[in-house]
Design a protein around this motif. Structure first.
Motif, PDB file in Angstrom:
ATOM      1  N   ALA A 231     111.783  16.959 -58.028  1.00  0.00           N
ATOM      2  CA  ALA A 231     113.052  17.628 -58.311  1.00  0.00           C
ATOM      3  C   ALA A 231     112.941  18.902 -59.129  1.00  0.00           C
ATOM      4  O   ALA A 231     113.826  19.757 -59.050  1.00  0.00           O
TER       5      ALA A 231
ATOM      6  N   TYR B  19     119.019   7.026 -54.234  1.00  0.00           N
ATOM      7  CA  TYR B  19     118.789   7.065 -55.676  1.00  0.00           C
ATOM      8  C   TYR B  19     119.204   5.747 -56.331  1.00  0.00           C
ATOM      9  O   TYR B  19     118.667   5.359 -57.371  1.00  0.00           O
TER      10      TYR B  19
ATOM     11  N   SER C 240     114.326  10.437 -52.782  1.00  0.00           N
ATOM     12  CA  SER C 240     115.620  10.550 -53.465  1.00  0.00           C
ATOM     13  C   SER C 240     115.608  11.666 -54.497  1.00  0.00           C
ATOM     14  O   SER C 240     116.606  12.373 -54.676  1.00  0.00           O
ATOM     15  N   TYR C 241     114.474  11.861 -55.172  1.00  0.00           N
ATOM     16  CA  TYR C 241     114.408  12.927 -56.172  1.00  0.00           C
ATOM     17  C   TYR C 241     114.386  14.302 -55.514  1.00  0.00           C
ATOM     18  O   TYR C 241     114.932  15.268 -56.053  1.00  0.00           O
TER      19      TYR C 241
ATOM     20  N   TRP D 149     110.488  13.093 -61.283  1.00  0.00           N
ATOM     21  CA  TRP D 149     111.320  14.275 -61.540  1.00  0.00           C
ATOM     22  C   TRP D 149     110.496  15.549 -61.395  1.00  0.00           C
ATOM     23  O   TRP D 149     110.952  16.538 -60.802  1.00  0.00           O
TER      24      TRP D 149
ATOM     25  N   LEU E 223     122.211  10.583 -51.124  1.00  0.00           N
ATOM     26  CA  LEU E 223     121.663  10.562 -52.482  1.00  0.00           C
ATOM     27  C   LEU E 223     122.060   9.282 -53.199  1.00  0.00           C
ATOM     28  O   LEU E 223     121.233   8.634 -53.858  1.00  0.00           O
TER      29      LEU E 223
ATOM     30  N   PHE F  30     117.888  15.093 -54.690  1.00  0.00           N
ATOM     31  CA  PHE F  30     118.785  15.157 -55.838  1.00  0.00           C
ATOM     32  C   PHE F  30     119.350  16.559 -56.059  1.00  0.00           C
ATOM     33  O   PHE F  30     120.567  16.758 -56.103  1.00  0.00           O
TER      34      PHE F  30
END
Length: 452
Positions: A404, A372, A275-276, A400, A368, A279
């Motif tokens: 990301a 997320y 998910s990150y 993160w 997302l 993102f």
């Protein structure tokens, strides 16, 4: 490392302990706090952070390459801008470590006030920065410094409320209440994107790049003040303080966390990596790709992304409902599988015409929202209770950073040099890491139960 889960209370024992703690608070005359109360505070507080987050992210594409890097072409300027964008994620774990120490010395109220004041000041400070034409390299240096300060403040703003929300949710509603705290991401994007869209369409390009782009950064400070008071009302209230203490949600040293729970830190970070990774590839990267190749007008892309944010909200709600039926980890795994499938068609979508590019954005936002929505704390149940507060913060920091921080930079660089297939590889690697981490996490938890 299965031994790290052995001291965690089993669900039945934990529920009995929660009931006793709640009864004790009621007997002492404390107000009973519902998960809904916590959810409202989490959403308001974190939306202010994500507004700052997306204000900077959008400006990294449509403002900073021209204001701070006018001496290079659009692609190179955007790459430089994304490099500075990544600095906040590098400094975020440092902020977590520093402000955990501040909380141990002066309390969570001082910690939260200092962190959000620092975040608001750094964000508003960007609004006062001179352009490259005025100050040369000093303007770029100041931008980088403020971005680093933002990262430290992001790390320091952890208040434990998302963990408290997940731990106090009804047993059959944990997926739903865990999703609530994640709603701040699309809400923050909606506010930031709408503000940039309004300014971009209402003003001449020269006015926008000269002074109007600074306005969202001014607004960020005011929104941070609102978010600060909303969160202080919670974290300083006696009943919330008691609940945090009941759950042993208190700071411990980062070195101690790494030494005793390092294995679980990395499981937690990689479990949500899909998910990150997704993102920034559906929020920031498409805007940069389309802007550089001039395949659509910036306002048109922002409008599609705002629609995508609404779709993301809807799919977050869907993830909460599905998670309560099949489990949070299964939902996160399903999101990773769907992301892998999306990765295979991404090059054709983003490399196509207007409708295909819009489909990439809208489908990406839907995925997302779904993934997320359940990425928060999915694997943090492995932590010892006394480590969960700091563990949740550091797990998020690592997710993160690994997933990301460099996504826009890597995606734009690889796609420009080797083609859009680079996006597929990036998303597939994130999905693979999530599925592998979830499998390892399942074995760890089963080993812990068996030993218990």
């Amino acid at each position: 490392m299965a031994e790290h889960t052995l001291n965690a209370p089993v669900p039945g024992v934990r529920a009995q302990r929660d009931d006793r703690a709640r009864a004790a608070r009621e007997a002492a005359g404390h107000e009973t706090v519902t998960p809904g109360d916590i959810a409202v505070g989490v959403i308001i507080g974190r939306t202010s952070e994500f507004f700052d987050f997306f204000t900077y992210g959008i400006a990294s594409v449509i403002v900073f390459p021209q204001v701070f890097f006018p001496f290079v072409d659009a692609f190179t300027g955007t790459m430089y801008s994304f490099a500075i964008f990544a600095l906040a994620f590098i400094f975020r774990p440092l902020g977590t470590t520093l402000f955990m120490h501040i909380q141990k010395l002066w309390g969570r109220g001082v910690k939260l006030t200092a962190a959000l004041f620092l975040l608001g000041t750094a964000t508003a400070g960007i609004a006062f920065l001179p352009s490259y034409e005025t100050s040369g390299a000093h303007a770029i240096l100041l931008l980088a410094i403020f971005r680093c300060i933002q990262g430290i403040a992001y790390g320091g703003s952890w208040d434990g409320l998302p963990s408290l929300l997940a731990l106090n949710a009804p047993a059959k509603k944990r997926g739903w209440y865990s999703m609530m705290g994640q709603l701040a991401a699309p809400l923050g994007f909606l506010v930031a994107g709408a503000l940039f869209l309004y300014l971009h369409t209402r003003l001449e390009p020269q006015d926008f790049l000269t002074w109007a782009w600074r306005f969202p950064f001014y607004v960020a400070f005011a929104i941070n003040v609102v978010g600060l008071f909303a969160r202080l009302r919670l974290v300083l209230a006696n009943e919330y303080t008691q609940m945090l203490e009941d759950r042993e949600l208190k700071p411990i040293g980062t070195v101690q966390m790494a030494r005793t729970q390092g294995y679980n830190l990395f499981i937690g970070a990689f479990a949500s990596l899909s998910s990150y990774a997704l993102f920034h590839l559906v929020t920031i990267f498409p805007l940069s790709w389309i802007a550089i190749h001039h395949s659509q007008a910036i306002p048109d892309v922002l409008i599609i992304e705002l629609i995508g944010a609404v779709i993301g909200l809807a799919f977050m709600f869907l993830s909460g409902m599905i998670a309560d039926r099949i489990g949070r980890r299964s939902t996160l795994g399903l999101g990773a599988v769907l992301t892998a499938a999306f990765a295979l068609v991404s090059p054709w979508l983003l490399g196509g015409g207007t409708m295909s590019q819009d489909a990439f954005i809208l489908i990406g936002f839907a995925l997302l929202g779904f993934s997320y929505g359940q990425s928060s704390g999915t694997a943090t149940a492995n932590f010892l209770p006394s480590c969960r507060y700091t563990g949740a913060a550091l797990t998020t920091d690592l997710a993160w950073l690994i997933g990301a921080a460099f996504a826009p930079l890597v995606a734009l660089g690889v796609s420009t040099r080797f083609g859009l297939a680079g996006i597929s590889l990036y998303l597939l690697s994130g999905a693979a890491c999530t599925l592998l981490a979830l499998r390892i996490n399942r074995r760890v938890r089963h080993s812990g139960r068996a030993a218990a």
